[in-house]
Design an enzyme around this catalytic site. Sequence first.
Site, PDB file in Angstrom:
ATOM      1  N   HIS A 569       0.933  -1.574  -0.283  1.00 28.40           N
ATOM      2  CA  HIS A 569      -0.227   0.357   0.226  1.00 28.40           C
ATOM      3  C   HIS A 569       1.451   0.752   0.108  1.00 28.40           C
ATOM      4  CE1 HIS A 569      -3.427  -3.164   1.367  1.00 28.40           C
ATOM      5  NE2 HIS A 569      -3.832  -2.060   0.240  1.00 28.40           N
ATOM      6  N   ASN A 570       1.620   1.381  -1.518  1.00 34.45           N
ATOM      7  CA  ASN A 570       2.268   2.892  -2.013  1.00 34.45           C
ATOM      8  C   ASN A 570       2.355   3.411  -2.652  1.00 34.45           C
ATOM      9  OD1 ASN A 570       3.910   0.883  -3.347  1.00 34.45           O
ATOM     10  ND2 ASN A 570       4.859   0.661  -2.035  1.00 34.45           N
ATOM     11  N   THR A 572       3.494   2.941  -5.215  1.00 37.48           N
ATOM     12  CA  THR A 572       2.890   2.678  -7.187  1.00 37.48           C
ATOM     13  C   THR A 572       1.517   2.163  -6.908  1.00 37.48           C
ATOM     14  OG1 THR A 572       5.738   2.714  -6.520  1.00 37.48           O
ATOM     15  CG2 THR A 572       4.038   0.842  -7.632  1.00 37.48           C
ATOM     16  N   HIS A 573       1.080   0.691  -5.909  1.00 39.55           N
ATOM     17  CA  HIS A 573      -0.608   0.645  -6.008  1.00 39.55           C
ATOM     18  C   HIS A 573      -1.332   2.026  -5.788  1.00 39.55           C
ATOM     19  CE1 HIS A 573      -3.979  -1.206  -4.378  1.00 39.55           C
ATOM     20  NE2 HIS A 573      -4.224  -0.175  -3.895  1.00 39.55           N
ATOM     21  N   HIS A 609      -6.833   7.241  -2.794  1.00 42.74           N
ATOM     22  CA  HIS A 609      -7.894   5.879  -2.676  1.00 42.74           C
ATOM     23  C   HIS A 609      -6.761   4.947  -0.822  1.00 42.74           C
ATOM     24  CE1 HIS A 609      -6.168   3.159  -4.395  1.00 42.74           C
ATOM     25  NE2 HIS A 609      -6.331   2.544  -3.460  1.00 42.74           N
ATOM     26  N   ASP A 610      -5.919   5.711  -1.351  1.00 44.41           N
ATOM     27  CA  ASP A 610      -4.948   5.041   0.275  1.00 44.41           C
ATOM     28  C   ASP A 610      -3.868   5.826   0.828  1.00 44.41           C
ATOM     29  OD1 ASP A 610      -5.568   2.003   0.150  1.00 44.41           O
ATOM     30  OD2 ASP A 610      -4.864   0.954  -1.247  1.00 44.41           O
ATOM     31  N   ASP A 743      -9.017  -1.504  -7.810  1.00 45.29           N
ATOM     32  CA  ASP A 743      -7.890  -1.780  -6.457  1.00 45.29           C
ATOM     33  C   ASP A 743      -7.451  -3.210  -6.163  1.00 45.29           C
ATOM     34  OD1 ASP A 743      -6.455  -1.245  -4.131  1.00 45.29           O
ATOM     35  OD2 ASP A 743      -9.241  -1.218  -2.852  1.00 45.29           O
ATOM     36  N   GLN A 795      -3.865 -16.287  -3.585  1.00 43.75           N
ATOM     37  CA  GLN A 795      -3.415 -16.272  -4.688  1.00 43.75           C
ATOM     38  C   GLN A 795      -5.194 -16.467  -5.398  1.00 43.75           C
ATOM     39  OE1 GLN A 795      -2.705 -13.284  -6.433  1.00 43.75           O
ATOM     40  NE2 GLN A 795      -2.410 -12.654  -4.583  1.00 43.75           N
TER      41      GLN A 795
END
Length: 839
Positions: A569-570, A572-573, A609-610, A743, A795
């Site tokens: 959650h940085n 780049t995301h 959003h984050d 997302d 996954q």
Amino acid sequence: MSSHYKLPRLQEERQKVKLGSVAITLPDYPHYTPEQRSSPTKPFVHSRVNSKHNKIHRNKKPSRSSKRISADIISLSEEILIDLQDELNTDNEVTFGPMKLKQKNLSILLVFAKEDAQSDGFWWAADKMGYKCFIAHNAEGALECYLDKHHDVVIIDHRSNKAFDPEALCRSMRATKSSDHTVIVAVTKRIAPEKEEPSVLSLLKAGFNKRIPENHNVNSCINELLCLEYGEVRSQLKLRACSAVFSALDNISDAVQICNEDNQIQYVNPAFERLTGYSAEEVIGKDATEMARVDRNKTDLHDSINNQLKKGKFWEGTYHTRRKSSDVGVSSHCVFSPVLGPGGKLFHIVSVQKTTPDTSYSDRIKEAEYNLANGGVAHGYPRRRESLAKIHSMTVEAPITKVINIINAAQENSPITVVQALDKVLEILRTSQLYSPHFVQPMKEGDTMTSDLVGGLVSQNVKRQLITSSQESSSVSHSKPVSGHHIHIPNNLLSQMPAEVIEILELEPSWDFNIISLEKATAKRPLVHLGLKAMARFGVCDFLRVDEMTVMNWLNLIEANYHSTNSYHNSTHAADVLHATAFFLTRERNQAVLDQMDQVACLIAAIIHDVDHPGYTNAFLINEKNPLALMYNDQAVLENHHAALGFQLSWKDNSVNIFKNLTRDEYTPLRETIIDMVLATEMKQHFEHLNKFVSCVNKSTLKLEETSSMSGTGSPDSMAIINQLSTPENRSLIKRMLIKCADVSNPCRTTEMCIEWAKRIAEEYFIQTDEEKRRNLPVVMPIFDRKTCSIPKSQTSFIDFFINDMFDAWDYFCDIPDLMTHLQENYRYWKEKSEEEAS
């Protein structure tokens, strides 16, 4: 009885002619009385084109040769007339396969520079057969009459004609679109038996269908016209019917492919192009077996199919067709049918791939099991209607969805008043807050991975462990917003970026854009660079009425408040979600439904959003009694924080305030949309948003598609559908689904990118589990223990439980075939890795 009384008797019933085994019906002949026969100056029903003025004249007196031919007709023997009567048939229907065609009254154009015995022979023959007949005396008049009347047969005098060039006239007629189904005949000189017959090649190249040697005998002319009507003209009637068949093929939803006996593709319809990604030009003439060279088809599949077809039998089963963008292939139910020629020899092969499954739920389960057994994916039904069909077998289903399905079924056989009343009920239900889900199917026993995922991402009702005063205080606190370093770059900011960054950003419109490469090239500052590019593409500066520097400063400030120490959650995301959002906005249906305000709101929501995400889940913050959890009453803790902080940062300084020039009426709906979208990313509400989107958007769209007429382009996206989707309620649902899919789109990226993101999110969950154990907090997702966790299994569980249903619904709505292909490939990859770990 005299012969001239025999001819009217012949008209008392419709005439019958039999050619071989084909029954033919002719129109009624005109009736002639003895007085009309003895007075050939009486009116005729045919037309002639004046050679000087190109006008159609009626009631023209016949020429001298016509009078002579009229006398010949009256003197026809009674035996010939009786024989003709016996051969005629009243049936003018033409059978073409299962089609019944009506052959209309023949229309003939005679082109003779000078009327003579031959032109009058055809004229009288047409008159006796009841055909419409026109005559022209020069090329200009003939062409004008032909373009006006579109005759079935054109007979051109080719006997040393000096008034006009008959071959040039034929080519001129063939150059018109209306000539596709016209029979053009050349009348040539009769060749003496001792002379050599000339070649007809020049006539064929000019566009003539047939050559008729001159013969002015009326019976001979009648026979020639009969042969034309029941030969060439009837063939052209069938070819015209083929146009209707091809039009139907072009507008059906099933993919159709026609091959010759050697499996060379001769035709594919638009549905085939949409299914495979190949255009007709790319595949016609190619070997059809090459399209089936995918791993999921058995090696001997085509041999089995060909053996059935050569026996005259059809083959039916699951078939995988290669997509242009992937070698994995698209699974569909396919029927191969043989078309047999003379002697029972295979002549054509027709394959129809069902893109609208009509199988039951149990059949779909068997299909899924078959696909998995053959190395495929159980969730890969191709294209939009198949994606919607899978919604009916979703893992979770809200109670209100069941109610809506029951009401829909009840409407089918109900009176109109009941249907209208139930429509109002459905409208109320679809705008209410009744979509909270429950799990229809229980968790598989022992499936701790799925159980942990659901518990950690969906449920916040976790057990809380009291923290005594002796326990250490929270290590995660709400950090103050970072002011951010404003980099002042000259105008035309995009052109000032490093060459490497510009080169990477050139691929930004493509789904396969590599955000990790941009992360490396920008020293972990991808959001600013991608944000500038995406916002410039959608005209954000013009909409907000701010300069590019303000946007640049705002992006720098937002990116500075993302935690670069987070593995997932940085910024780049955030950039990755921004890219997916921009990609979805370019889909045709989203462009038709969403306006520029919606687009700007979507981009801003994706960017913030984050923001300030601590790298821990909502459940973790609630368990540790984090100030943010206390502030937002344990409800959507992080999502509320992201939305609030995004606006706080924007209004902090005029140099970064991208909203400063908006009026209140402009700012308020924009803010509401951004907040609504950011809150929609909370996984706790995942199934509620999904169920409501399917019920209110996809199912209502399908209902309109089935009942509304097709548009002129053959597209089902009629104005009625666009208007239905453009309601405020539906637009909100679409925007929520858009950002939700953006997302969690990692499983729909290329396998390389999917693996990288899987490692990053796993590492972040490992850190949380380590922290929970260290501080004696409830472990939200025990399976994410770095010592024992299986990333492949995590996954596959995530894709099974969260991704498949959502992206099937999104694929139906906005058509994302490349993403669905990647999803299948990645699921297969993780499944294989999981099996390797277990072995």
